[in-house]
Design an enzyme around this catalytic site. Structure first.
Site, short mmCIF file in Angstrom:
data_model
loop_
_atom_site.label_atom_id
_atom_site.label_comp_id
_atom_site.label_asym_id
_atom_site.label_seq_id
_atom_site.Cartn_x
_atom_site.Cartn_y
_atom_site.Cartn_z
N HIS A 134 0.84 -1.19 0.00
CA HIS A 134 0.00 0.00 0.00
C HIS A 134 0.88 1.24 0.00
O HIS A 134 2.07 1.20 0.33
CB HIS A 134 -0.96 0.02 1.20
N CYS A 135 0.29 2.35 -0.39
CA CYS A 135 0.92 3.67 -0.24
C CYS A 135 -0.14 4.58 0.37
O CYS A 135 -0.95 4.10 1.16
CB CYS A 135 1.47 4.19 -1.58
N GLU A 136 -0.14 5.85 0.05
CA GLU A 136 -1.12 6.73 0.68
C GLU A 136 -2.54 6.40 0.22
O GLU A 136 -3.45 6.26 1.04
CB GLU A 136 -0.81 8.19 0.38
#
Length: 246
Positions: A170-172
């Site tokens: 995941h990222c933001e």
């Protein structure tokens, strides 16, 4: 499609057409019974392990894989050994598997512990974002070289016959950095092994990224906070890491 194919597949093996939007790591043996899941619903008790095949010659197994890829009845993980464990939801890129924040919370609270040996949550955000709040137990791997060093040069190999090893990226927002890193790991993993063998056959993307997860499950985050990538106090760090990511 190229994430789940390999140049090493013999050219004589016919490649079936796959309908747009249904590309996956594969489908199950035709006789396997499918357990239906509702997309986006909270994770339920994990299904029984199905679709484990007996040993066959390499050419025979490749032919069976091609037949399964032509079927849309069931989807298998990257090495075609078994179905995906976690319930998935629709995501931006049809070739990747997305899970909801609720499913990640269920994994973290042990709902799938009977089937999972180890779950690696890979946070692809920049370090200042990670330090401002992250999923408990997540590892911060913002650059491709970080993934190579942590997951490929020193791979995590569960004991033979053990439960599953899954990786969740995941990222933001899980719109760009997370999916790109997931693709990178799969491509590098494929290039290092004889098809269809993989170190990490079961990869997922957290839909909505850290932002959605934090607002739904803040108790699973530490510190219990959320620092956006474009935080005004970290403009210089953003510029530096964007340069390193190119």
């Amino acid at each position: 499609r190229r994430l789940f194919r390999s140049p090493s597949v013999p050219g004589s093996v016919p490649r079936p057409a796959v309908k747009r939007g249904r590309l996956s790591d594969g489908d199950s043996p035709p006789k396997a019974q499918r357990q239906r899941r509702v997309a986006g619903s909270p994770a339920q008790e994990a299904p029984l392990e199905l679709g484990v095949w007996p040993e066959r010659s390499g050419s025979a197994r490749l032919e069976e894989i091609e037949k399964l890829l032509a079927s849309e009845d069931r989807e298998l993980i990257g090495d075609f050994s078994k179905p995906h464990l976690l319930p998935t939801v629709e995501g931006k890129e049809p070739g990747l598997k997305y899970i909801s924040p609720g499913t990640l919370a269920a994994v973290l609270t042990g709902r799938f512990s009977s089937f999972i040996e180890s779950c690696i949550v890979v946070d692809c955000r920049y370090p200042y974002e990670y330090e401002g709040g992250h999923v408990k137990g997540a590892v911060n791997l913002p650059l491709q070289r970080d993934v190579e060093e942590s997951l490929l040069e020193q791979p995590i190999v569960p004991p033979a016959g053990s439960k599953r090893l899954i990786v969740i990226f995941h990222c933001e927002f899980s719109a760009e950095r997370g999916p790109k890193m997931c693709k990178f790991l799969r491509e590098r993993d494929r290039s290092c092994h004889e098809y269809p063998q993989l170190l990490y056959p079961e990869l997922y993307i957290l839909k909505g990224g850290y932002r959605d997860f934090f607002f739904q499950f803040p108790s699973h985050c530490e510190p219990r906070d959320y620092r956006p990538m474009e935080h005004p106090a970290f403009k210089e760090e953003l510029r530096k890491f964007r340069g390193q990511s190119r």
